[in-house]
Design a protein around this motif. Structure first.
Motif, PDB file in Angstrom:
ATOM      1  N   GLY A   1       9.822  12.565   9.353  1.00 21.85           N
ATOM      2  CA  GLY A   1      10.038  13.087   7.703  1.00 21.85           C
ATOM      3  C   GLY A   1       9.881  12.126   6.706  1.00 21.85           C
ATOM      4  N   LEU A   2       9.368  13.123   5.657  1.00 28.94           N
ATOM      5  CA  LEU A   2       9.222  12.394   4.481  1.00 28.94           C
ATOM      6  C   LEU A   2      10.523  13.007   4.069  1.00 28.94           C
ATOM      7  N   PHE A   3      11.537  12.934   3.090  1.00 33.97           N
ATOM      8  CA  PHE A   3      12.212  13.237   2.206  1.00 33.97           C
ATOM      9  C   PHE A   3      11.405  13.621   1.566  1.00 33.97           C
TER      10      PHE A   3
ATOM     11  N   GLY B   1      -4.011   6.334   4.764  1.00 33.18           N
ATOM     12  CA  GLY B   1      -3.665   6.917   4.282  1.00 33.18           C
ATOM     13  C   GLY B   1      -1.811   7.404   3.728  1.00 33.18           C
ATOM     14  N   ALA B   2      -1.695   5.886   3.879  1.00 31.72           N
ATOM     15  CA  ALA B   2      -0.539   4.838   2.756  1.00 31.72           C
ATOM     16  C   ALA B   2      -0.795   6.042   1.287  1.00 31.72           C
ATOM     17  N   GLY B   3       0.568   6.261   1.549  1.00 26.38           N
ATOM     18  CA  GLY B   3       0.709   7.323  -0.457  1.00 26.38           C
ATOM     19  C   GLY B   3       1.176   8.363  -0.496  1.00 26.38           C
ATOM     20  N   SER B   4       2.258   8.681  -1.564  1.00 24.28           N
ATOM     21  CA  SER B   4       2.649   9.678  -1.096  1.00 24.28           C
ATOM     22  C   SER B   4       1.647  11.073  -2.273  1.00 24.28           C
ATOM     23  N   ARG B   5       1.669  11.785  -1.468  1.00 18.59           N
ATOM     24  CA  ARG B   5       0.981  13.200  -2.318  1.00 18.59           C
ATOM     25  C   ARG B   5       1.480  13.835  -2.273  1.00 18.59           C
TER      26      ARG B   5
ATOM     27  N   HIS C   1      10.928  18.348  -4.030  1.00 20.70           N
ATOM     28  CA  HIS C   1       9.879  19.895  -3.905  1.00 20.70           C
ATOM     29  C   HIS C   1       8.190  19.532  -4.525  1.00 20.70           C
ATOM     30  N   MET C   2       7.445  20.137  -3.594  1.00 21.02           N
ATOM     31  CA  MET C   2       5.817  20.285  -3.736  1.00 21.02           C
ATOM     32  C   MET C   2       5.965  20.664  -4.410  1.00 21.02           C
ATOM     33  N   LYS C   3       4.625  20.191  -4.994  1.00 21.54           N
ATOM     34  CA  LYS C   3       3.484  20.979  -6.462  1.00 21.54           C
ATOM     35  C   LYS C   3       2.415  21.332  -6.121  1.00 21.54           C
TER      36      LYS C   3
ATOM     37  N   ASP D   1       0.625  -1.181  -0.208  1.00 23.58           N
ATOM     38  CA  ASP D   1       0.110   0.454   0.127  1.00 23.58           C
ATOM     39  C   ASP D   1       0.726   0.953   0.602  1.00 23.58           C
ATOM     40  N   GLY D   2       1.963   0.969   0.402  1.00 29.75           N
ATOM     41  CA  GLY D   2       2.969   1.740   0.800  1.00 29.75           C
ATOM     42  C   GLY D   2       3.382   2.538  -1.063  1.00 29.75           C
ATOM     43  N   SER D   3       4.149   3.696  -0.829  1.00 26.17           N
ATOM     44  CA  SER D   3       4.994   4.793  -1.867  1.00 26.17           C
ATOM     45  C   SER D   3       5.843   3.638  -2.065  1.00 26.17           C
ATOM     46  N   SER D   4       7.288   3.442  -1.409  1.00 22.23           N
ATOM     47  CA  SER D   4       8.194   2.980  -0.736  1.00 22.23           C
ATOM     48  C   SER D   4       8.189   1.468  -0.437  1.00 22.23           C
ATOM     49  N   GLY D   5       8.781   1.542   0.673  1.00 20.08           N
ATOM     50  CA  GLY D   5       9.133   0.332   1.724  1.00 20.08           C
ATOM     51  C   GLY D   5       7.669   0.004   3.242  1.00 20.08           C
ATOM     52  N   GLY D   6       6.559   1.349   2.506  1.00 17.56           N
ATOM     53  CA  GLY D   6       5.646   0.955   3.422  1.00 17.56           C
ATOM     54  C   GLY D   6       5.941   1.360   4.945  1.00 17.56           C
ATOM     55  N   LEU D   7       7.413   1.883   4.864  1.00 18.22           N
ATOM     56  CA  LEU D   7       8.043   1.741   6.151  1.00 18.22           C
ATOM     57  C   LEU D   7       7.110   3.507   7.452  1.00 18.22           C
ATOM     58  N   VAL D   8       6.891   4.338   6.478  1.00 19.27           N
ATOM     59  CA  VAL D   8       6.696   5.251   7.311  1.00 19.27           C
ATOM     60  C   VAL D   8       4.941   4.795   8.344  1.00 19.27           C
TER      61      VAL D   8
HETATM   62  C1  LIG Z   1       5.834  16.192  -1.482  1.00 21.45           C
HETATM   63  C2  LIG Z   1       6.538  15.279  -2.032  1.00 21.45           C
HETATM   64  C3  LIG Z   1       7.917  15.033  -2.383  1.00 21.45           C
HETATM   65  C4  LIG Z   1       8.853  13.459  -1.896  1.00 21.45           C
HETATM   66  N1  LIG Z   1       9.744  13.854  -2.616  1.00 21.45           N
HETATM   67  C5  LIG Z   1      11.095  12.966  -2.479  1.00 21.45           C
HETATM   68  C6  LIG Z   1      12.288  12.692  -2.817  1.00 21.45           C
HETATM   69  O1  LIG Z   1      12.876  13.722  -3.827  1.00 21.45           O
HETATM   70  N2  LIG Z   1      13.179  11.725  -2.566  1.00 21.45           N
HETATM   71  C7  LIG Z   1      12.456  10.867  -1.861  1.00 21.45           C
HETATM   72  O2  LIG Z   1      13.451   9.465  -1.335  1.00 21.45           O
HETATM   73  N3  LIG Z   1      11.275  10.558  -1.645  1.00 21.45           N
HETATM   74  C8  LIG Z   1      10.855  11.284  -1.196  1.00 21.45           C
HETATM   75  N4  LIG Z   1       9.223  11.713  -1.047  1.00 21.45           N
HETATM   76  C9  LIG Z   1       8.810  10.792  -0.228  1.00 21.45           C
HETATM   77  C10 LIG Z   1       8.662   9.357  -0.632  1.00 21.45           C
HETATM   78  O3  LIG Z   1       7.565   9.740  -1.487  1.00 21.45           O
HETATM   79  C11 LIG Z   1       7.677   8.166   0.162  1.00 21.45           C
HETATM   80  O4  LIG Z   1       6.959   9.564   0.986  1.00 21.45           O
HETATM   81  C12 LIG Z   1       8.672   7.843   1.587  1.00 21.45           C
HETATM   82  O5  LIG Z   1       9.698   7.736   0.885  1.00 21.45           O
HETATM   83  C13 LIG Z   1       7.896   6.659   2.414  1.00 21.45           C
HETATM   84  O6  LIG Z   1       7.674   5.869   2.131  1.00 21.45           O
HETATM   85  P1  LIG Z   1       6.579   4.432   2.517  1.00 21.45           P
HETATM   86  O7  LIG Z   1       5.696   3.941   1.710  1.00 21.45           O
HETATM   87  O8  LIG Z   1       7.254   4.666   3.345  1.00 21.45           O
HETATM   88  O9  LIG Z   1       5.082   5.674   3.170  1.00 21.45           O
HETATM   89  P2  LIG Z   1       3.458   5.009   2.939  1.00 21.45           P
HETATM   90  O10 LIG Z   1       3.893   4.273   3.940  1.00 21.45           O
HETATM   91  O11 LIG Z   1       3.047   5.625   1.700  1.00 21.45           O
HETATM   92  O12 LIG Z   1       3.724   6.913   3.721  1.00 21.45           O
HETATM   93  C14 LIG Z   1       3.327   7.667   3.469  1.00 21.45           C
HETATM   94  C15 LIG Z   1       2.657   8.891   4.948  1.00 21.45           C
HETATM   95  O13 LIG Z   1       3.417  10.147   4.095  1.00 21.45           O
HETATM   96  C16 LIG Z   1       1.919  10.466   4.712  1.00 21.45           C
HETATM   97  N5  LIG Z   1       1.716  11.448   3.396  1.00 21.45           N
HETATM   98  C17 LIG Z   1       1.787  11.657   2.340  1.00 21.45           C
HETATM   99  N6  LIG Z   1       1.719  12.335   1.089  1.00 21.45           N
HETATM  100  C18 LIG Z   1       2.258  13.356   2.207  1.00 21.45           C
HETATM  101  C19 LIG Z   1       2.406  15.315   2.661  1.00 21.45           C
HETATM  102  N7  LIG Z   1       2.677  15.561   1.213  1.00 21.45           N
HETATM  103  N8  LIG Z   1       2.813  16.009   3.392  1.00 21.45           N
HETATM  104  C20 LIG Z   1       2.247  14.799   4.401  1.00 21.45           C
HETATM  105  N9  LIG Z   1       2.019  13.652   4.505  1.00 21.45           N
HETATM  106  C21 LIG Z   1       2.301  13.358   3.285  1.00 21.45           C
HETATM  107  C22 LIG Z   1       1.139   9.647   3.964  1.00 21.45           C
HETATM  108  O14 LIG Z   1      -0.405  10.420   4.992  1.00 21.45           O
HETATM  109  C23 LIG Z   1       1.703   8.134   4.816  1.00 21.45           C
HETATM  110  O15 LIG Z   1       1.014   8.337   6.595  1.00 21.45           O
HETATM  111  C24 LIG Z   1       8.244  12.429  -1.412  1.00 21.45           C
HETATM  112  C25 LIG Z   1       7.370  12.946  -1.005  1.00 21.45           C
HETATM  113  C26 LIG Z   1       6.577  13.582  -0.955  1.00 21.45           C
HETATM  114  C27 LIG Z   1       4.731  13.676   0.068  1.00 21.45           C
END
Ligand SMILES: Cc1cc2nc3c(=O)[nH]c(=O)nc-3n(C[C@H](O)[C@H](O)[C@H](O)COP(=O)(O)OP(=O)(O)OC[C@H]3O[C@@H](n4cnc5c(N)ncnc54)[C@H](O)[C@@H]3O)c2cc1C
Length: 456
Positions: free
Chosen positions: A214-216, A159-163, A219-221, A106-113
Motif C-alpha cells: 500500500g501507498l499512504f 515503474g518507480a515514482g508517485s503518479r 488524495h487522488m487527483k 529513482d523512487g519518490s521517497s526512500g525507494g522501498l516500494v
Molecule cells: C495519489 C498518491 C497520493 C499519495 N499521498 C501520500 C501522502 O499523503 N503521504 C505520504 O506519506 N505518501 C503519499 N503517497 C506515497 C508516496 O508518494 C510514495 O509513493 C511512497 O512514499 C513510496 O515511495 P517509494 O520511494 O518507496 O516508492 P517508489 O520506489 O517510487 O515506488 C512507487 C511505486 O508505486 C507505484 N505507483 C505510483 N503511483 C501509483 C498510483 N497512483 N497507484 C498505484 N501505484 C502507484 C509505482 O508504479 C511504483 O511501483 C502518495 C502516493 C500517491 C500515488
C-alpha cells in the motif's frame, strides 16, 4: 436500501475509478473511461449497471455495506497484534531508505516500494507485480499512466515514482482472474481495499494475489492536475509525453516537490510545486470527490504500507525517506534480513511517529471527515461518527474551503479547456489559493481581515 450500481456510485460521488466493477463485468462491454473532468469512471449498458449492483455491494471500496478497514484487517492480519487508530494493525514500523542500487534515487521517497516489489520477484515469492507505468504513447492511449503487470526486476524498477494521476486496475485484475500465478499489487488505500474485497469474492484472486503493497495517500487527483502543470510551464497539455511529479534535486528538501515534464518535441521543462496556482497539496485542487469520504490514510488493509517521512530531520534530506508499516511477519522478516545485510537502512519507530509524519492527512480524514459526514444527508457509515461541532470554527472553515476548491477546480478547468481561455482557470485558482492561505495560515491583509470578521 436500493442497491447501487456503478452509475449510482458515480452520481453520488463515491466512485474512485479503481476499475474493480469493470474487471468483474464478464462478457459485457463495460469499460473505464475518462470523464469530462479527467477522472476515470466505469461506463456500460443499463443492463450491466443493474446486474453489477451485487458486485458493487460486495467489492466497491466506497460501498455502504462492505466491511470497514478494521474488520477486514482483523481477518487479514491476525498475527499483527498491535493496533493504532492511525496505522491500523501492525507487526512493526520503520523509517528508512534503500541503500543498494538506484532505488532511492529513482523512487519518490526512500525507494522501498520498488525495492520490496523487486525483492518479491527476485526471491520467487511472486511471478508478477501490478503497479503503475508511464504510457509510451500518451497521444494514442489518451492517458499518461496505466496499471501494468511487471514480470522482470527491471520492469518493476521502471515503474518507480508517485503518479498523482488517475489509473485503474480493470485490465490487470482481469488478467489475474484469468491466468494462474502469484501476484503482488501496489496501490493507494482504496484500491488495496477493493483488491481485498475482490479476494473475498473470488477464490482465484484469494489464491493468486499473495502480497499487497500500500501507498499512504493524501488524495487522488484528476488528470487535469498534470495538464495544469503543462499550462503553467507554458506548454500545451496535448504535447506532454511524460510527467515526473517529484523530481529529486540536491538543492531542494524532500518535501519541496519539483515537477518535470517531457514534451513530444524532446524539450523538458521543470517547476517547483509551491509557486504553482494549484501546487499546495493541502488546498485540495483536483481532488476526487470520493476522497472526501475516505478514512484510511495508511492503506490499512495492505500487507505493508509505505509513505513519506514528513518530519524532521527526514523531510529536509533531499534524497528521501520512507515510513513503513508492516502487517505480516513474513514481510517484516524480509525487511530485517535485508537491513542486517546492509542492503536497506531502516530504524524501528512507533505508531505515534508514523502518525506524526501524516498529521495533516489524518486531520482531514478523521476530524475533517466527521465534520463532512455531518453535513451530508447521504453519508455512508465510516469509522468516525458524523459530528458538526468536532472541529474549531477555524478548522471547519478550512474543511469547507478545501471541499469547495476541489469541486470548483474541476468545473473551472473544464470551462477553461472548453473556451480555450487558460486564464479563466489560472486566475480563479490563484484567487482560491490566496483565500485558502489566508484561512489556513492567517497571512497577509486578507488573513488579518478574516481574523477580525471571519465567519464563525
Ligand atoms: C495519489 C498518491 C497520493 C499519495 N499521498 C501520500 C501522502 O499523503 N503521504 C505520504 O506519506 N505518501 C503519499 N503517497 C506515497 C508516496 O508518494 C510514495 O509513493 C511512497 O512514499 C513510496 O515511495 P517509494 O520511494 O518507496 O516508492 P517508489 O520506489 O517510487 O515506488 C512507487 C511505486 O508505486 C507505484 N505507483 C505510483 N503511483 C501509483 C498510483 N497512483 N497507484 C498505484 N501505484 C502507484 C509505482 O508504479 C511504483 O511501483 C502518495 C502516493 C500517491 C500515488
Amino acid at each position: 436500501m436500493t442497491p447501487h450500481g456503478p452509475r449510482a456510485m458515480v452520481r453520488t460521488g463515491r466512485c474512485i475509478g479503481c476499475g474493480g466493477c469493470v474487471a468483474q463485468a464478464g462478457g459485457s462491454t463495460a469499460a473505464m473511461r475518462m470523464d469530462a473532468s479527467g477522472r476515470l469512471r466505469p461506463t456500460g449498458s443499463h443492463a450491466w449497471d443493474r446486474a453489477a449492483a451485487t458486485v458493487v455491494a460486495q467489492t466497491c471500496p466506497f460501498s455502504s455495506v462492505v466491511p470497514d478497514e478494521d474488520r477486514l484487517s482483523d481477518t487479514l492480519f491476525p498475527e499483527a497484534r498491535s493496533h493504532d487508530a492511525a496505522t491500523g494493525r501492525y507487526v512493526a514500523a520503520y523509517v528508512g531508505h534503500v541503500v543498494e542500487g538506484a532505488y532511492r534515487q529513482d523512487g519518490s521517497s526512500g525507494g522501498l516500494v520498488s525495492w520490496m516489489a523487486t525483492e518479491l520477484l527476485r526471491t520467487g515469492r511472486v511471478d508478477a507485480v501490478a503497479h503503475v507505468h508511464a504510457c509510451e504513447d500518451p497521444a494514442a492511449s489518451g492517458r499518461l499512466f496505466e496499471y501494468r503487470l511487471s514480470r522482470t526486476e527491471s520492469a518493476v524498477r521502471g515503474g518507480a515514482g508517485s503518479r498523482y494521476y488517475p489509473v485503474e486496475m480493470s485490465h490487470v485484475l482481469r488478467t489475474m482472474l484469468a491466468e494462474p500465478g502469484r501476484y503482488a499489487v501496489v496501490g493507494i488505500p482504496c484500491f488495496i481495499k477493493a483488491v481485498q474485497l475482490m479476494r473475498r469474492r473470488h477464490p482465484a484472486l484469494r489464491e493468486r494475489i499473495v502480497h499487497t503493497l500500500g501507498l499512504f495517500c493524501g488524495h487522488m487527483k484528476s488528470a487535469r492536475f498534470a495538464e495544469s502543470l503543462a499550462w503553467q510551464m507554458g506548454a500545451n497539455a496535448e504535447d506532454m509525453q511524460h510527467v515526473d511529479f517529484r523530481r529529486k534535486h540536491p538543492d531542494r528538501a524532500a518535501n519541496q516537490y519539483h515537477a518535470q515534464i517531457a514534451l513530444r518535441d524532446g524539450r523538458t521543462l521543470g517547476r517547483d510545486w509551491w509557486p504553482l496556482v494549484d501546487g499546495d497539496w493541502g488546498a485540495g485542487f483536483f481532488m476526487d470527490d470520493a476522497c472526501n469520504l475516505c478514512d484510511d490514510v495508511m492503506a490499512e488493509t495492505a500487507d505493508v504500507s509505505f509513505g513519506d517521512a514528513w518530519v524532521e530531520p527526514y523531510s529536509s534530506d533531499w534524497q528521501g525517506h520512507n515510513v513503513v508499516v508492516v502487517r505480516t511477519p513474513a514481510l517484516d522478516a524480509m525487511l530485517r534480513d535485508a537491513r542486517d545485510q546492509g542492503r536497506i537502512a531502516v530504524d524501528p519507530v512507533d505508531a505515534d511517529f508514523v502518525a506524526g509524519t501524516q498529521a495533516a492527512g489524518l486531520r482531514q480524514r478523521r476530524e475533517g471527515l466527521s465534520y463532512r459526514l455531518a453535513r451530508r444527508s447521504d453519508a455512508p457509515p465510516k469509522r468516525v461518527p458524523p459530528d458538526a461541532h468536532i472541529a474549531t470554527p477555524e478548522r471547519r472553515r478550512i474543511y469547507r474551503l478545501r471541499a469547495a476548491i476541489s469541486r470548483w477546480s474541476h468545473r473551472m478547468f473544464r470551462l477553461a479547456r472548453f473556451t480555450r481561455v487558460r486564464g479563466l482557470y489560472l486566475c480563479w485558482a490563484r484567487a482560491a489559493l490566496t483565500t485558502y492561505h489566508a484561512f489556513a495560515y492567517r497571512r497577509g491583509r486578507l488573513g488579518a481581515l478574516l481574523n477580525r470578521f471571519g465567519p464563525g
